[in-house]
Design a protein around this motif. Structure first.
Motif: not given
Length: 300
Positions: A81-107
């Motif tokens: 479970g600890e390993r799983a949480e670290v994996a999810m945290h690491t994934t969202l460290l990239f996914a969330i800023p990627a989403a926000v960056g695409m939203f801000a600079l879409a055009e």
């Protein structure tokens, strides 16, 4: 079983294509050319770009299966479970800023990568991409949790969850297309629901099977707040640079570089990155000495 969730995802796009073209032509009087042209903007631009951050989650999911499986067998549910949480945290460290960056600079992103016949097509693609960015974190999380569940032997759970989400989103797409005037914008709304359902159902199963308690502040809130700051700075930098030097690719490149720096600094300031996090990021170990100087938090 390991590839069935991805097969269902690909089938989802094909199904939505058929639903969209058939309903818009039969209920709203669209021509075949118009229906396929509009769907092409959605699938060939918005969906294509939103899939880029998810590819990282897919790679992590594939790597997770043996890691989580080995930890589960050797060390038990709590360690897995600890390993799983670290994996999810690491994934969202990239996914969330990627989403926000695409939203801000879409055009500018779309204009740099694609050519558009009319400004209206660009406006449509930008709005579709912004809507699709909402699903990036959800779908990335569901992709990683697929790997976690498969790693502990629950290979059928992600398939069942994907099938349930597919049925519900298909019903939603049909209703929205027939009874509203949303048109192509019904598809990203339905996909947000699809990815959210997949993520929630998988998280419930992971929580039941492993002693995995997600720290919402660390995993979700801190990356999101840091990403919002990053997105605002990126948009401001792009606007200012483009006014001074009207070369889109240059302005976009400078904005992205500033965005990365601002995001990392914001995460360090709010104590959202630890040395353990860096251990799970490619080249992360080499960054430790540098980031320690600006306040990197050590593992507890």
């Amino acid at each position: 079983y390991k590839i069935l969730p991805q097969i269902i995802y690909n089938f989802n796009i094909t199904l939505n294509n058929n639903l969209f073209t058939n309903i818009t032509m039969s209920h709203h009087g669209w021509s075949e050319q118009q229906s396929y042209s509009v769907f092409g903007i959605y699938s060939g631009k918005a969906v294509l770009l939103s899939d880029v951050p998810v590819a990282l989650a897919s790679a992590m999911s594939a790597a997770l299966i043996p890691v989580v499986s080995g930890t589960f067998v050797k060390e038990g549910r709590k360690a897995a479970g600890e390993r799983a949480e670290v994996a999810m945290h690491t994934t969202l460290l990239f996914a969330i800023p990627a989403a926000v960056g695409m939203f801000a600079l879409a055009e500018p992103i779309l204009e740099t990568l694609f050519s558009f016949v009319t400004p209206q097509d660009l406006e449509m693609a930008a709005l579709l991409l912004r809507m699709m960015t909402v699903s990036i974190a959800f779908y990335s999380l569901s992709t990683v949790s697929n790997g976690i569940l498969q790693g502990i032997g629950k290979v059928n759970r992600p398939v069942i969850h994907a099938a349930i989400a597919l049925v519900l989103q298909s019903v939603l797409v049909t209703v929205l297309l027939i009874y509203t005037k949303l048109g192509i914008y019904a598809l990203p709304i339905a996909f947000i629901v699809y990815s959210l359902l997949m993520s929630l159902l998988n998280q419930i199963s992971v929580g039941k099977e492993l002693e995995c308690r997600i720290h919402v502040m660390t995993v979700f809130v801190k990356p999101f707040i840091s990403s919002m700051v990053m997105g605002a700075v990126a948009y401001l930098i792009y606007t200012v640079v483009y006014m001074v030097l009207p070369l889109q690719i240059v302005a976009l490149g400078i904005a992205i570089v500033f965005a990365i720096v601002v995001y990392v600094l914001a995460m360090i300031l709010c104590k959202g990155i630890t040395e353990e996090t860096l251990d799970n990021i490619p080249m992360g170990g080499r960054l430790k000495p540098i980031l320690r100087k600006v306040g990197l938090r050590k593992n507890k």
